[in-house]
Design a protein around this motif. Structure first.
Motif, mmCIF file in Angstrom:
data_model
loop_
_atom_site.group_PDB
_atom_site.id
_atom_site.type_symbol
_atom_site.label_atom_id
_atom_site.label_comp_id
_atom_site.label_asym_id
_atom_site.label_seq_id
_atom_site.Cartn_x
_atom_site.Cartn_y
_atom_site.Cartn_z
ATOM 1 N N ILE A 6 -86.966 4.661 10.076
ATOM 2 C CA ILE A 6 -86.824 3.235 10.388
ATOM 3 C C ILE A 6 -88.173 2.530 10.432
ATOM 4 O O ILE A 6 -88.301 1.363 10.037
ATOM 5 C CB ILE A 6 -86.053 3.036 11.715
ATOM 6 C CG1 ILE A 6 -85.850 1.553 12.051
ATOM 7 C CG2 ILE A 6 -86.801 3.706 12.870
ATOM 8 C CD1 ILE A 6 -84.935 0.816 11.165
ATOM 9 N N TRP A 7 -89.208 3.248 10.893
ATOM 10 C CA TRP A 7 -90.527 2.617 10.994
ATOM 11 C C TRP A 7 -91.075 2.274 9.613
ATOM 12 O O TRP A 7 -91.677 1.211 9.423
ATOM 13 C CB TRP A 7 -91.481 3.551 11.739
ATOM 14 C CG TRP A 7 -91.060 3.799 13.151
ATOM 15 C CD1 TRP A 7 -90.291 4.825 13.602
ATOM 16 C CD2 TRP A 7 -91.356 2.990 14.285
ATOM 17 N NE1 TRP A 7 -90.097 4.723 14.961
ATOM 18 C CE2 TRP A 7 -90.737 3.606 15.400
ATOM 19 C CE3 TRP A 7 -92.089 1.815 14.481
ATOM 20 C CZ2 TRP A 7 -90.826 3.081 16.682
ATOM 21 C CZ3 TRP A 7 -92.186 1.288 15.753
ATOM 22 C CH2 TRP A 7 -91.555 1.912 16.840
ATOM 23 N N GLU A 8 -90.866 3.150 8.660
ATOM 24 C CA GLU A 8 -91.315 2.870 7.291
ATOM 25 C C GLU A 8 -90.535 1.704 6.701
ATOM 26 O O GLU A 8 -91.096 0.851 5.996
ATOM 27 C CB GLU A 8 -91.144 4.119 6.419
ATOM 28 C CG GLU A 8 -91.669 3.936 4.997
ATOM 29 C CD GLU A 8 -91.481 5.172 4.128
ATOM 30 O OE1 GLU A 8 -91.909 5.116 2.962
ATOM 31 O OE2 GLU A 8 -90.911 6.173 4.616
ATOM 32 N N VAL A 9 -89.246 1.652 6.993
ATOM 33 C CA VAL A 9 -88.405 0.555 6.508
ATOM 34 C C VAL A 9 -88.924 -0.785 7.033
ATOM 35 O O VAL A 9 -89.070 -1.759 6.283
ATOM 36 C CB VAL A 9 -86.938 0.771 6.933
ATOM 37 C CG1 VAL A 9 -86.101 -0.475 6.629
ATOM 38 C CG2 VAL A 9 -86.350 1.985 6.233
ATOM 39 N N ILE A 10 -89.195 -0.850 8.340
ATOM 40 C CA ILE A 10 -89.641 -2.110 8.942
ATOM 41 C C ILE A 10 -90.994 -2.529 8.382
ATOM 42 O O ILE A 10 -91.220 -3.714 8.083
ATOM 43 C CB ILE A 10 -89.697 -1.983 10.476
ATOM 44 C CG1 ILE A 10 -88.283 -1.776 11.040
ATOM 45 C CG2 ILE A 10 -90.335 -3.232 11.097
ATOM 46 C CD1 ILE A 10 -88.257 -1.410 12.510
ATOM 47 N N GLU A 11 -91.920 -1.576 8.235
ATOM 48 C CA GLU A 11 -93.245 -1.906 7.700
ATOM 49 C C GLU A 11 -93.138 -2.497 6.304
ATOM 50 O O GLU A 11 -93.865 -3.436 5.951
ATOM 51 C CB GLU A 11 -94.134 -0.662 7.689
ATOM 52 C CG GLU A 11 -94.591 -0.217 9.070
ATOM 53 C CD GLU A 11 -95.311 -1.325 9.818
ATOM 54 O OE1 GLU A 11 -96.319 -1.848 9.310
ATOM 55 O OE2 GLU A 11 -94.849 -1.677 10.923
ATOM 56 N N ALA A 12 -92.243 -1.955 5.493
ATOM 57 C CA ALA A 12 -92.068 -2.491 4.146
ATOM 58 C C ALA A 12 -91.356 -3.838 4.169
ATOM 59 O O ALA A 12 -91.731 -4.774 3.450
ATOM 60 C CB ALA A 12 -91.291 -1.490 3.288
ATOM 61 N N ALA A 13 -90.337 -3.955 5.012
ATOM 62 C CA ALA A 13 -89.556 -5.195 5.072
ATOM 63 C C ALA A 13 -90.391 -6.378 5.539
ATOM 64 O O ALA A 13 -90.215 -7.511 5.065
ATOM 65 C CB ALA A 13 -88.345 -5.006 5.987
ATOM 66 N N LYS A 14 -91.340 -6.134 6.432
ATOM 67 C CA LYS A 14 -92.105 -7.252 6.983
ATOM 68 C C LYS A 14 -93.149 -7.799 6.007
ATOM 69 O O LYS A 14 -93.784 -8.806 6.304
ATOM 70 C CB LYS A 14 -92.747 -6.862 8.310
ATOM 71 C CG LYS A 14 -93.959 -5.976 8.227
ATOM 72 C CD LYS A 14 -94.491 -5.704 9.637
ATOM 73 C CE LYS A 14 -95.824 -4.966 9.605
ATOM 74 N NZ LYS A 14 -96.319 -4.675 10.967
ATOM 75 N N THR A 15 -93.285 -7.161 4.844
ATOM 76 C CA THR A 15 -94.172 -7.735 3.832
ATOM 77 C C THR A 15 -93.553 -8.957 3.165
ATOM 78 O O THR A 15 -94.252 -9.724 2.500
ATOM 79 C CB THR A 15 -94.519 -6.697 2.743
ATOM 80 O OG1 THR A 15 -93.320 -6.292 2.066
ATOM 81 C CG2 THR A 15 -95.195 -5.470 3.351
#
Length: 454
Positions: free
Chosen positions: A258-267
Motif C-alpha cells: 500500500i505504501w508504494e501505491v500511495i507514493e506513486a498515486a500522489k505524483t
C-alpha cells in the motif's frame, strides 16, 4: 439575581467598547485549560501585547508555568519564561480571577463516554464555574470541539441562568481550535481561525480579538456553522484514513504494498490527496470528533453511515496489528504471544511530539498484555506514561533505554510512532523481528527480511 450585578451592565454599545479595548490592548484574556490548545493560544495573546491569565485545575502545571517552564515540549524555547517575566502572563487554579478578564476562552477536553457518546461534562462544569463569576461586559468563547448546537444549547442557558442576557449583558462565540502539535510550518498564529458568534455583535468582537492574535480569521454565520466546520475537517481525515486502512488489507491479500501505491498515486498533480494507513487513530480530534456528529445526527433521524463505518475500520486497526504480530511470531519462530517480550517503539500519537492523547500505542499495549505478552516501550519524547482517563493502570511506566543488548532481548519490536530521531538502523541490526506500522524502516532505507509491514 442581585440588583448590583444588573446595575453593573455596560452601556448599550458593548461591542464598540470591547473592540476599542482590544485595539488599544486594554483587554485582558482569560484562557481555561492550559494544555496543547490553551497554552499556545495564551502565548499568542501575550505576543500580541495582551495580558493573559491562564486557568487550570492541575496545580503542578500551574506551578510549573509560573516558574516559566514550558510544560509542553514543542513550544518555542523560552516563550513561557519570557511571558511570565514580562508580567503579561500568569497561571492560576483559582477561578476567582475570572473577574479580572474581559474575555474567557474555554479550551477543555471533549472526550467520549465508555459507550461512545459525547461527554460534555468538562464544558458543563467549566461553564457553571464561569457563571459563578460572570460579570456584565465579558466575551465568552468556546473552542472545544463539539457537535453543532453546543454553544447555544448547553453553554448559553447555563450563563443566562445568572440573570445576565446573551447579546445584551455578555457576548458568546465559538471558534474551533485547529492546533497541530509539532507542525513547524503552522504555529497557532499562522492557522486561519474560524469564528462564529451568537449574533452580529458577538461575531464582531470575537473576530476582532482573534484578528489581533491570528494572521487570518474566517467569520461564519453562526456558532453552529463554526462547530460544524471543525467536525467536517476531522471527519474528512477520519474517513480517508479508514479508506487507506481498508485498502491496505485488500492489497496485502494481493501481495501489493500500500505504501508504494500511495507514493506513486500522489505524483498525480490533481484529484488525489495522500492519506496513510497506521496502527489506529490518535490525538484528541480524529478518533473522537466524528462520533459527536454521528450521535447528534440521530436526533434528526439522519444516518451518518460513512462516519460510523470509518469509525469501525479505524477502531479495529490495533487488533489487526496484534494479529499480524502474533502470526509473524508463530510463522517465523513457532512462538506465541504468551510470555513474549515486546518492545513498542513510539508511544506518542504522532511523530516528533510528546502528546499521547488517544494514542493507539496504549491500546496496543493493553491488547498485547491481555494476550500474555510482557510489554515495554521506548519513546525519546515520552519518559513515562502520565495519568490518562482510560489507561490509568499504565501510569508511571517508564521508557526503556534503546541499546543493542536490549533490542536483542525482545521477541519482537513493534514500531508504532515513527519519530525522526529514532535510530532505525540500530533497531534493524539488533532485533529478531520488526513489525512496522508506519513504513519507517523503508523510509530510512532499510531493506531486511526481519521487517514485516503491518
Amino acid at each position: 439575581m442581585s440588583s448590583s450585578r444588573l446595575d453593573s451592565a455596560p452601556k448599550p454599545a458593548l461591542a464598540d467598547q470591547l473592540v476599542t479595548s482590544i485595539e488599544e490592548r486594554k483587554f485582558t484574556i482569560g484562557v481555561i485549560g492550559l494544555g496543547y490548545v490553551g497554552l499556545p493560544l495564551s502565548l499568542a495573546g501575550v505576543s500580541a501585547g495582551f495580558k493573559v491569565i491562564g486557568f487550570d485545575i492541575n496545580e503542578e502545571r500551574v506551578a510549573g508555568l509560573n516558574r516559566g517552564e514550558p510544560m509542553i515540549r514543542h513550544l518555542p524555547e523560552g516563550a513561557v519564561a519570557r511571558a511570565v517575566a514580562n508580567g503579561l502572563f500568569r497561571a492560576t487554579s483559582s477561578f476567582n480571577a475570572l473577574a479580572e478578564v474581559d474575555a474567557i476562552i474555554i479550551c477543555v477536553p471533549t472526550p467520549l463516554t465508555k459507550h461512545g457518546t459525547p461527554d460534555l461534562s468538562y464544558i458543563r462544569n467549566t461553564t457553571e464555574e464561569i457563571a459563578r463569576h460572570l460579570k456584565a461586559g465579558q466575551l465568552i468563547v468556546l473552542e472545544s470541539t463539539t457537535y453543532p448546537g453546543t454553544t447555544t444549547e448547553v453553554v448559553k442557558p447555563i450563563l443566562e441562568h445568572t440573570g445576565l442576557k446573551c447579546g445584551q449583558d455578555f457576548l458568546l462565540a465559538f471558534s474551533p481550535e485547529r492546533e497541530d502539535p509539532g507542525n513547524i510550518d503552522f504555529s497557532t498564529t499562522r492557522i486561519p481561525k474560524v469564528v462564529g458568534g451568537e449574533g452580529p455583535d458577538a461575531l464582531r468582537v470575537a473576530n476582532a480579538l482573534y484578528g489581533a492574535l491570528i494572521d487570518k480569521t474566517v467569520p461564519v454565520s453562526s456558532t453552529a456553522t463554526a462547530e460544524a466546520v471543525k467536525l467536517t475537517e476531522n471527519i474528512f481525515r477520519a474517513v480517508n484514513i479508514a479508506l487507506v486502512n481498508e485498502l491496505k488489507g485488500v492489497y496485502d491479500a494481493m501481495g501489493i504494498d500500500i505504501w508504494e501505491v500511495i507514493e506513486a498515486a500522489k505524483t498525480k498533480p490533481f484529484g488525489f490527496m495522500p492519506f496513510y494507513p497506521g496502527p489506529g487513530l490518535g490525538g484528541h480530534c480524529i478518533p473522537i470528533d466524528p462520533f459527536y456528529l454521528s450521535w447528534k445526527a440521530k436526533e434528526y433521524d439522519t444516518p451518518a453511515r460513512f462516519i460510523e463505518l470509518a469509525g469501525e475500520i479505524n477502531t479495529r486497526m490495533p487488533y489487526k496489528v496484534v494479529e499480524r504480530l502474533a502470526e509473524s511470531l508463530d510463522r517465523r519462530f513457532g512462538e506465541g504471544l504468551k510470555d513474549a517480550r515486546i518492545l513498542l517503539v513510539g508511544l506518542a500519537y504522532k511523530k516528533n511530539v510528546d502528546d499521547i492523547r488517544e494514542s493507539p500505542a496504549l491500546k496496543l499495549m493493553e491488547l498485547l498484555e491481555e494476550r500474555g505478552a510482557r510489554v515495554d516501550f521506548y519513546d525519546p519524547y515520552v519518559s513515562e506514561i502520565p495519568a490518562t482517563r482510560e489507561y490509568g493502570h499504565f501510569k508511571n511506566r517508564k521508557s526503556v533505554a534503546l541499546s543493542e543488548a536490549a533490542l536483542g532481548s525482545y521477541s519482537a519490536v513493534l514500531i508504532v510512532t515513527d519519530h525522526d530521531i529514532i535510530n532505525y538502523a540500530q533497531i534493524a541490526d539488533n532485533s529478531r523481528l520488526i513489525i512496522d506500522t508506519r513504513n519507517a524502516c523503508h523510509k530510512a532505507g532499510i531493506i531486511s527480511d526481519k521487517v514485516v509491514k503491518a
